[in-house]
Design a protein around this motif. Sequence first.
Motif, PDB file in Angstrom:
ATOM      1  N   CYS A   1       1.437  -0.735  -0.337  1.00 36.45           N
ATOM      2  CA  CYS A   1       2.783  -0.214  -0.079  1.00 36.45           C
ATOM      3  C   CYS A   1       3.825  -0.910  -0.946  1.00 36.45           C
ATOM      4  N   SER A   2       3.413  -1.916  -1.701  1.00 34.97           N
ATOM      5  CA  SER A   2       4.341  -2.648  -2.550  1.00 34.97           C
ATOM      6  C   SER A   2       3.856  -2.657  -3.998  1.00 34.97           C
ATOM      7  N   MET A   3       2.917  -3.551  -4.311  1.00 40.99           N
ATOM      8  CA  MET A   3       2.439  -3.691  -5.679  1.00 40.99           C
ATOM      9  C   MET A   3       0.959  -4.015  -5.661  1.00 40.99           C
ATOM     10  N   THR A   4       0.179  -3.260  -6.414  1.00 35.69           N
ATOM     11  CA  THR A   4      -1.252  -3.509  -6.507  1.00 35.69           C
ATOM     12  C   THR A   4      -1.703  -3.296  -7.935  1.00 35.69           C
ATOM     13  N   ARG A   5      -2.912  -3.696  -8.223  1.00 34.17           N
ATOM     14  CA  ARG A   5      -3.427  -3.602  -9.580  1.00 34.17           C
ATOM     15  C   ARG A   5      -3.874  -2.182  -9.879  1.00 34.17           C
ATOM     16  N   LEU A   6      -3.579  -1.715 -11.055  1.00 34.52           N
ATOM     17  CA  LEU A   6      -3.901  -0.357 -11.467  1.00 34.52           C
ATOM     18  C   LEU A   6      -5.411  -0.157 -11.534  1.00 34.52           C
ATOM     19  N   ASN A   7      -5.915   0.782 -10.732  1.00 35.57           N
ATOM     20  CA  ASN A   7      -7.305   1.244 -10.767  1.00 35.57           C
ATOM     21  C   ASN A   7      -8.346   0.205 -10.351  1.00 35.57           C
ATOM     22  N   LYS A   8      -8.065  -1.077 -10.495  1.00 37.34           N
ATOM     23  CA  LYS A   8      -9.089  -2.093 -10.318  1.00 37.34           C
ATOM     24  C   LYS A   8      -8.638  -3.232  -9.414  1.00 37.34           C
ATOM     25  N   ASP A   9      -9.594  -3.797  -8.686  1.00 30.11           N
ATOM     26  CA  ASP A   9      -9.407  -5.058  -7.964  1.00 30.11           C
ATOM     27  C   ASP A   9      -8.173  -5.053  -7.076  1.00 30.11           C
TER      28      ASP A   9
ATOM     29  N   ALA B   1       4.355   5.301   6.730  1.00 33.93           N
ATOM     30  CA  ALA B   1       5.208   5.489   5.559  1.00 33.93           C
ATOM     31  C   ALA B   1       6.705   5.438   5.878  1.00 33.93           C
ATOM     32  N   GLY B   2       7.149   6.005   7.011  1.00 36.57           N
ATOM     33  CA  GLY B   2       8.577   6.074   7.291  1.00 36.57           C
ATOM     34  C   GLY B   2       9.069   5.093   8.325  1.00 36.57           C
ATOM     35  N   ILE B   3       8.233   4.153   8.746  1.00 37.03           N
ATOM     36  CA  ILE B   3       8.638   3.276   9.847  1.00 37.03           C
ATOM     37  C   ILE B   3       9.720   2.282   9.452  1.00 37.03           C
ATOM     38  N   LEU B   4       9.930   2.066   8.140  1.00 37.98           N
ATOM     39  CA  LEU B   4      10.923   1.088   7.701  1.00 37.98           C
ATOM     40  C   LEU B   4      12.300   1.703   7.493  1.00 37.98           C
ATOM     41  N   ASP B   5      12.432   3.005   7.719  1.00 34.26           N
ATOM     42  CA  ASP B   5      13.726   3.664   7.467  1.00 34.26           C
ATOM     43  C   ASP B   5      14.853   3.041   8.282  1.00 34.26           C
ATOM     44  N   GLY B   6      14.530   2.576   9.499  1.00 31.24           N
ATOM     45  CA  GLY B   6      15.554   2.003  10.357  1.00 31.24           C
ATOM     46  C   GLY B   6      16.121   0.692   9.861  1.00 31.24           C
ATOM     47  N   LEU B   7      15.479   0.073   8.855  1.00 31.73           N
ATOM     48  CA  LEU B   7      15.987  -1.191   8.312  1.00 31.73           C
ATOM     49  C   LEU B   7      17.100  -0.975   7.300  1.00 31.73           C
ATOM     50  N   GLY B   8      17.184   0.215   6.722  1.00 31.49           N
ATOM     51  CA  GLY B   8      18.226   0.482   5.738  1.00 31.49           C
ATOM     52  C   GLY B   8      18.099  -0.328   4.477  1.00 31.49           C
ATOM     53  N   MET B   9      16.864  -0.701   4.103  1.00 29.81           N
ATOM     54  CA  MET B   9      16.682  -1.551   2.918  1.00 29.81           C
ATOM     55  C   MET B   9      16.424  -0.740   1.653  1.00 29.81           C
ATOM     56  N   GLY B  10      16.396   0.581   1.782  1.00 26.27           N
ATOM     57  CA  GLY B  10      16.226   1.418   0.596  1.00 26.27           C
ATOM     58  C   GLY B  10      14.800   1.506   0.109  1.00 26.27           C
ATOM     59  N   TYR B  11      13.833   1.235   0.976  1.00 23.47           N
ATOM     60  CA  TYR B  11      12.431   1.269   0.558  1.00 23.47           C
ATOM     61  C   TYR B  11      11.957   2.700   0.361  1.00 23.47           C
ATOM     62  N   ARG B  12      11.262   2.914  -0.746  1.00 22.41           N
ATOM     63  CA  ARG B  12      10.585   4.173  -1.007  1.00 22.41           C
ATOM     64  C   ARG B  12       9.167   3.838  -1.438  1.00 22.41           C
ATOM     65  N   GLN B  13       8.207   4.414  -0.746  1.00 17.40           N
ATOM     66  CA  GLN B  13       6.813   4.049  -1.033  1.00 17.40           C
ATOM     67  C   GLN B  13       6.409   4.484  -2.436  1.00 17.40           C
ATOM     68  N   PRO B  14       5.409   3.822  -3.024  1.00 15.03           N
ATOM     69  CA  PRO B  14       4.979   4.176  -4.384  1.00 15.03           C
ATOM     70  C   PRO B  14       4.423   5.591  -4.439  1.00 15.03           C
TER      71      PRO B  14
ATOM     72  N   SER C   1      10.936  -4.191  -2.427  1.00 13.87           N
ATOM     73  CA  SER C   1       9.790  -4.617  -1.629  1.00 13.87           C
ATOM     74  C   SER C   1      10.098  -5.818  -0.738  1.00 13.87           C
ATOM     75  N   PHE C   2      11.354  -6.275  -0.719  1.00 14.62           N
ATOM     76  CA  PHE C   2      11.713  -7.385   0.177  1.00 14.62           C
ATOM     77  C   PHE C   2      13.196  -7.354   0.477  1.00 14.62           C
ATOM     78  N   ALA C   3      13.542  -8.002   1.570  1.00 11.72           N
ATOM     79  CA  ALA C   3      14.928  -8.171   1.991  1.00 11.72           C
ATOM     80  C   ALA C   3      14.948  -9.371   2.930  1.00 11.72           C
ATOM     81  N   ASP C   4      16.105  -9.711   3.473  1.00 12.26           N
ATOM     82  CA  ASP C   4      16.150 -10.793   4.456  1.00 12.26           C
ATOM     83  C   ASP C   4      15.185 -10.494   5.600  1.00 12.26           C
ATOM     84  N   ARG C   5      14.276 -11.407   5.847  1.00  9.76           N
ATOM     85  CA  ARG C   5      13.332 -11.342   6.969  1.00  9.76           C
ATOM     86  C   ARG C   5      12.336 -10.189   6.885  1.00  9.76           C
ATOM     87  N   VAL C   6      12.243  -9.536   5.740  1.00  8.38           N
ATOM     88  CA  VAL C   6      11.323  -8.409   5.577  1.00  8.38           C
ATOM     89  C   VAL C   6      10.605  -8.546   4.228  1.00  8.38           C
TER      90      VAL C   6
END
Length: 598
Positions: free
Chosen positions: A327-335, A204-217, A316-321
Amino acid sequence: MPSALGSRSLAKSEAGERSPLVLDNGSQIGVIGGGPAGSLFSYFLLQMAQRADIEVHVDIYERRDFCLPGPAGCNMCGGVISESLVQALSVEGINLPNDVVRRGIDSFTFHTAEETVTLYAPFREMRIATVYRGAGPKGSKQSRWRSFDDYMLEFAAKSGGNIIRERVSSVSWSGDKPQIDTKDGQSRVYELVVGAFGIKTANAGILDGLGMGYRQPKGRRTSVVEFELGADFIDAKLGNSMHAFLLDLPKLDFAAIIPKGDYATMCLIGDNITSDFVDSFVRNPAVRDYIPVEQDSFTGACHCSPQASLCNVTQSFADRVLLLGDCSMTRLNKDGIGSAYRVAKTAAVTALFRGISSDDFRRGYRPIYQSINHDNAFGRTLYRIVNLIKKNRFLTRAVMRVVRSEQQNTGRKRRLSKVLWDVFTGSAQYREVFLRCFHPGIWGRLLWCIFFNPKTTGVVDDSQEVSMTKTELGRDFHAGETIVRQGEIGECMYIIQSGQAEVVQSQDSSETRLAVLDKGDIFGEMAIFQKESRSATVRAITDLRVLTVDKKIFLQRVHEDPSFVFAILKKMSQRIRNLNIELARAGTQKEELAKKNN
């Protein structure tokens, strides 16, 4: 080291120093997570790079061994592969083998406090697969079964992916490129880093060093329990059907029992899933016949409470990331696995053919991300409607009776049945299902059943049995049986799962064999592209199993992803090549015969 990636990219852009970021020969890509999203991204990227004559190297960081039973090898999921995904993977050349499929599903059985009704799959095929994400529940000794996640990761490895069995500790910048550091002290720099991990995990916190402002859902607690019930009990009580329970319980969106070999998976999704809630659910009169519990409290073979993503991630994206899956976007409840497939392939196409800058991802990847996000809004509305129906006894009874009537009457259009099938199997987009709910035919039948209360039998009895083993997907034909007939109007195509078939064309009173088809071959595809009569008959030479691909599902995939037709074009190209060879051979034989006669 920049503290914010956005300001860093903007400054470069304004200064005119930023050059296009692309993958080229020798590019190194690091993928964090070897679940379906990570495996499929790696597989598609490597496959498409090979076709484009671009050599790239992909490292897949996955510390778990999906071959282990219990929590150590499990991705904590209900393990249902939707019929739309089964079809899409088959077209891509990824056919799920019998040792991965725990049971093929051909129907969906709905239970209320008073009634039961069963919906059957189109074409009466086993088109939904139940799988385990690991090797099975804790204590499982069924060594003949394989993990779905391990199977997909193996696909990526066979395409050239390098699996690294180390835990990722952090991702940071090394100059203008991302660097992955592992717990064993190793560091590797990449042109592109892809995050494909879940929420509430060690990553969950491994991307903090990129400074891209990611916050998990944000997530909500669900419950998945595995019960060892035995094959005889499951055959008798559950069969080849998923069992959904439309019970008026507080904050419960979805409840199902899913048959898998000697086990059944109970999956509960909602906002109030505590251990006490699970215990009371198992003891509900509508449920206890399917999960027999004799002790003071239930004892599952394996029990977990995974976090279901509420799909509200930012950045959910930045240069080279790039971030994929839960951890980004998935379908609600299904599939969720189906949405992982969609975003993984779109991301691979974008990275390889458009570029790996933030702007490239915004133009190429963000549309599929946004489409899932917008579709989830319709999904939330649909689940609210379902909850309102569950709270009203008269509405619940009317829905069940309309569906039962549709299933019993083969000449009646199954509008409401199709709505429920698509909502609970995840086979169609929520928006499409929502709009279909307003068809006047549905409301007319519902009002009739509410006010006139017609009598119907308790359970739909289906006399047609699917002749196949429980772990096979598709439909079986015996040697000599006809699958499609020349002159018929077709609405679907077929993919051979096992066996051989012949393609014959009739003219006057004679038949000419045009081709012999084997496992993996596609036929009937012209019916997808144009509504014309079949140009030839396809007949089984040996015992044969085929999977039907719906025209609607196929065209929807093509609309989202034009590269989806690549496999079919490849097959058609091969057929044309073989036909040219046969024509040349026939011409040579004709010339030799003419010389001999002269």
